[in-house]
Design a protein around this motif. Structure first.
Motif, PDB file in Angstrom:
ATOM      1  N   ALA A 386       0.855  -1.192   0.000  1.00 22.01           N
ATOM      2  CA  ALA A 386       0.000   0.000   0.000  1.00 22.01           C
ATOM      3  C   ALA A 386       0.889   1.240   0.000  1.00 22.01           C
ATOM      4  O   ALA A 386       1.023   1.946   0.995  1.00 22.01           O
ATOM      5  N   ALA A 387       1.532   1.492  -1.133  1.00 23.91           N
ATOM      6  CA  ALA A 387       2.470   2.606  -1.248  1.00 23.91           C
ATOM      7  C   ALA A 387       1.722   3.920  -1.439  1.00 23.91           C
ATOM      8  O   ALA A 387       0.788   4.018  -2.235  1.00 23.91           O
ATOM      9  N   GLU A 388       2.156   4.947  -0.700  1.00 21.55           N
ATOM     10  CA  GLU A 388       1.579   6.277  -0.820  1.00 21.55           C
ATOM     11  C   GLU A 388       2.679   7.280  -1.156  1.00 21.55           C
ATOM     12  O   GLU A 388       3.853   7.057  -0.883  1.00 21.55           O
ATOM     13  N   GLU A 389       2.300   8.401  -1.741  1.00 25.85           N
ATOM     14  CA  GLU A 389       3.273   9.438  -2.058  1.00 25.85           C
ATOM     15  C   GLU A 389       3.906   9.948  -0.774  1.00 25.85           C
ATOM     16  O   GLU A 389       3.207  10.345   0.168  1.00 25.85           O
ATOM     17  N   TYR A 390       5.248   9.954  -0.733  1.00 25.92           N
ATOM     18  CA  TYR A 390       5.951  10.440   0.451  1.00 25.92           C
ATOM     19  C   TYR A 390       5.617  11.900   0.728  1.00 25.92           C
ATOM     20  O   TYR A 390       5.593  12.335   1.881  1.00 25.92           O
ATOM     21  N   LEU A 391       5.332  12.649  -0.336  1.00 26.72           N
ATOM     22  CA  LEU A 391       4.971  14.051  -0.182  1.00 26.72           C
ATOM     23  C   LEU A 391       3.763  14.230   0.723  1.00 26.72           C
ATOM     24  O   LEU A 391       3.652  15.215   1.451  1.00 26.72           O
ATOM     25  N   HIS A 392       2.847  13.243   0.718  1.00 28.48           N
ATOM     26  CA  HIS A 392       1.612  13.338   1.495  1.00 28.48           C
ATOM     27  C   HIS A 392       1.651  12.498   2.771  1.00 28.48           C
ATOM     28  O   HIS A 392       0.874  12.741   3.693  1.00 28.48           O
ATOM     29  N   SER A 393       2.534  11.515   2.838  1.00 26.58           N
ATOM     30  CA  SER A 393       2.580  10.639   4.007  1.00 26.58           C
ATOM     31  C   SER A 393       3.984  10.097   4.208  1.00 26.58           C
ATOM     32  O   SER A 393       4.460   9.271   3.415  1.00 26.58           O
ATOM     33  N   ARG A 394       4.654  10.557   5.274  1.00 29.69           N
ATOM     34  CA  ARG A 394       5.980  10.014   5.580  1.00 29.69           C
ATOM     35  C   ARG A 394       5.891   8.520   5.903  1.00 29.69           C
ATOM     36  O   ARG A 394       6.730   7.735   5.487  1.00 29.69           O
ATOM     37  N   ALA A 395       4.855   8.153   6.661  1.00 35.40           N
ATOM     38  CA  ALA A 395       4.723   6.760   7.085  1.00 35.40           C
ATOM     39  C   ALA A 395       4.436   5.843   5.908  1.00 35.40           C
ATOM     40  O   ALA A 395       5.037   4.774   5.760  1.00 35.40           O
ATOM     41  N   GLY A 396       3.503   6.228   5.049  1.00 36.45           N
ATOM     42  CA  GLY A 396       3.103   5.378   3.936  1.00 36.45           C
ATOM     43  C   GLY A 396       3.998   5.490   2.725  1.00 36.45           C
ATOM     44  O   GLY A 396       3.908   4.668   1.808  1.00 36.45           O
ATOM     45  N   GLY A 397       4.870   6.497   2.707  1.00 42.80           N
ATOM     46  CA  GLY A 397       5.679   6.736   1.519  1.00 42.80           C
ATOM     47  C   GLY A 397       7.140   6.391   1.658  1.00 42.80           C
ATOM     48  O   GLY A 397       7.914   6.585   0.719  1.00 42.80           O
ATOM     49  N   SER A 398       7.550   5.865   2.808  1.00 45.39           N
ATOM     50  CA  SER A 398       8.964   5.536   2.998  1.00 45.39           C
ATOM     51  C   SER A 398       9.172   4.028   2.910  1.00 45.39           C
ATOM     52  O   SER A 398       8.296   3.239   3.260  1.00 45.39           O
ATOM     53  N   PHE A 399      10.360   3.645   2.439  1.00 42.44           N
ATOM     54  CA  PHE A 399      10.685   2.226   2.355  1.00 42.44           C
ATOM     55  C   PHE A 399      12.197   2.057   2.437  1.00 42.44           C
ATOM     56  O   PHE A 399      12.971   3.020   2.323  1.00 42.44           O
ATOM     57  N   LEU A 400      12.619   0.816   2.645  1.00 41.79           N
ATOM     58  CA  LEU A 400      14.029   0.457   2.649  1.00 41.79           C
ATOM     59  C   LEU A 400      14.272  -0.605   1.593  1.00 41.79           C
ATOM     60  O   LEU A 400      13.402  -1.444   1.328  1.00 41.79           O
TER      61      LEU A 400
END
Length: 425
Positions: A386-400
């Motif tokens: 469930a990837a989200e734009e990092y611009l709108h959500s730090r939690a949903g838009g970050s990955f390693l």
């Protein structure tokens, strides 16, 4: 209760970052007597006439012997106005990866610049990291003004360089302060040696800067870490217990809320919120809780529970920006693991869209990424997230990105076109 501010410090080598942090801790009376006594003893052993406050932050003996700081050291201190968590990041180019780590959760980046050198490569790199990570505030401390006789024109020239570089990288909230960390000018107390500067001190700014918005201001995102089913519970009330434990990444959850489980898309209602201290009627980020649902939904570690009012799309194709942290190169068709929240999936690098040129703040064509490069990549995943734009959500838009064989971290990533939006055409 004072509000909490998370800050990360960064700067080029020998810009005086450790001295600034030490001065900030000492002048704000956040240093214990025995700590300061130890610093004084080491300083005397080195032949210094006064305590080297930089030693307050250089926690490892080996790095003190080399005269450099090589890890991210976390410090906790408080004033009457607020509490602080400080991530002290190293200045060497080869440790930019640590700056990414420290800045990823920061409300503000405090960036050191030597007034005699102006904006350097590492200055641009750290500003680029702050822009890509969408750090809300940047405070640039123009240090060592005592070495230019507190000259206003020299400071103004460097401040203009900082603002020009920040603007080219898409940063808008950037403040500069003239400082002598060694002497203490404008760190905690205002300086009497710079009548031309009438702004606040470093600590004054940090006490007034607005932290990231309320924990419940974003939609609920709850990555499941553990499914709790006590099969042999002595109390028969818990023999059929099924709870989903984890830390709320963003948002607010209440008993009775309708939620959706991803990637399955199944829906249910929150029946209870449990903690070690008892039940709650509501919980919010970053609390760690166990959720109980009305329905017997098939949920496992790596699933994501979200509010049904805002359900992100599940995708197997991810486009984003990565800060490459590994010694070896990243090339197309490299197989990696992608970690998003508590979910880990196999992935392949489909393409490299370019590398950020820090000198010109623009994206340039590249067929690989080297250590500390910041680049644009396209990934294909074996299963959806469930990837989200990092611009709108730090939690949903970050990955390693993780090495599948060694388990080491290869890159810190941000979903979306943050790099394309940041880099000038």
């Amino acid at each position: 209760m004072p509000t909490l501010l998370r800050l990360a410090t960064a700067g080029s080598v020998d810009d005086g970052k450790s001295t600034l942090v030490g001065r900030l801790l000492y002048d704000s009376k956040s240093v214990l007597a025995d700590q300061f006594d130890a610093v004084e003893r080491v300083s005397r052993d080195r032949g210094l006439e006064s305590a080297d406050l930089a030693l307050l932050t250089d926690g490892l003996r080996s790095e003190r012997e080399q005269g450099i700081t090589i890890d991210v050291a976390y410090r906790y201190f408080a004033t009457a106005e607020r509490s602080f968590i400080l991530a002290d990041c190293p200045g060497h180019v080869q440790y930019t990866r640590n700056t990414v780590t420290g800045a990823s959760t920061a409300d503000v980046v405090v960036l050191l610049v030597d007034v005699r050198k102006g904006v350097q490569e590492q200055t641009r790199r750290h500003l680029a990291v702050a822009s890509l990570l969408r750090v809300p505030h940047v405070l640039v401390v123009v240090n060592k003004v005592d070495l230019v006789d507190y000259d206003e024109a020299t400071y103004d020239q460097v401040a203009a360089q900082v603002q020009q570089t920040a603007s080219s990288l898409g940063l808008s909230d950037v403040t500069t302060v003239p400082v002598s960390a060694l002497v203490g000018d404008n760190v905690v107390e205002p300086s009497g040696r710079m009548p031309w500067y009438t702004g606040p001190t470093v600590l004054g700014l940090l006490e007034r800067i607005e932290a990231v918005g309320a924990p419940h201001s974003e939609p609920l995102r709850f990555p499941v870490q553990l499914v709790i089913r006590p099969q042999s519970a002595a109390d028969e009330r818990f023999r059929d217990y099924r709870g989903y434990a984890g830390q709320i990444a963003s948002g607010l959850v209440r008993v009775g809320d309708e939620v959706t489980v991803l990637p399955s898309g199944r829906t249910s209602t929150v029946a209870g919120i449990d903690t070690a201290d008892g039940e709650l009627t509501e919980a919010f980020a970053p609390q760690s809780v166990t959720l109980r649902l009305d329905d017997d939904v098939d949920i496992s570690r790596g699933d994501l529970i979200v509010t049904s009012r805002s359900v992100p799309a599940v995708t197997q194709d991810v486009e984003g920006t990565v800060a490459w942290l590994a010694e070896h190169r990243l090339v197309p068709r490299t197989k990696v693991l992608l970690k998003h929240g508590t979910r880990t999936v196999q992935a392949m690098v489909q393409a490299i869209g370019g590398r950020l040129d820090l000198d010109e703040a623009r994206l340039r064509a590249a067929d690989s990424l080297e250590l500390n490069d910041i680049g644009h990549v396209t990934l294909r995943l074996a299963s959806g997230i469930a990837a989200e734009e990092y611009l709108h959500s730090r939690a949903g838009g970050s990955f390693l990105l993780v090495d599948a064989q060694e388990g080491t971290t290869l890159a810190a990533g941000m979903v979306g076109d943050a790099l394309l939006a940041t880099a000038a055409p």
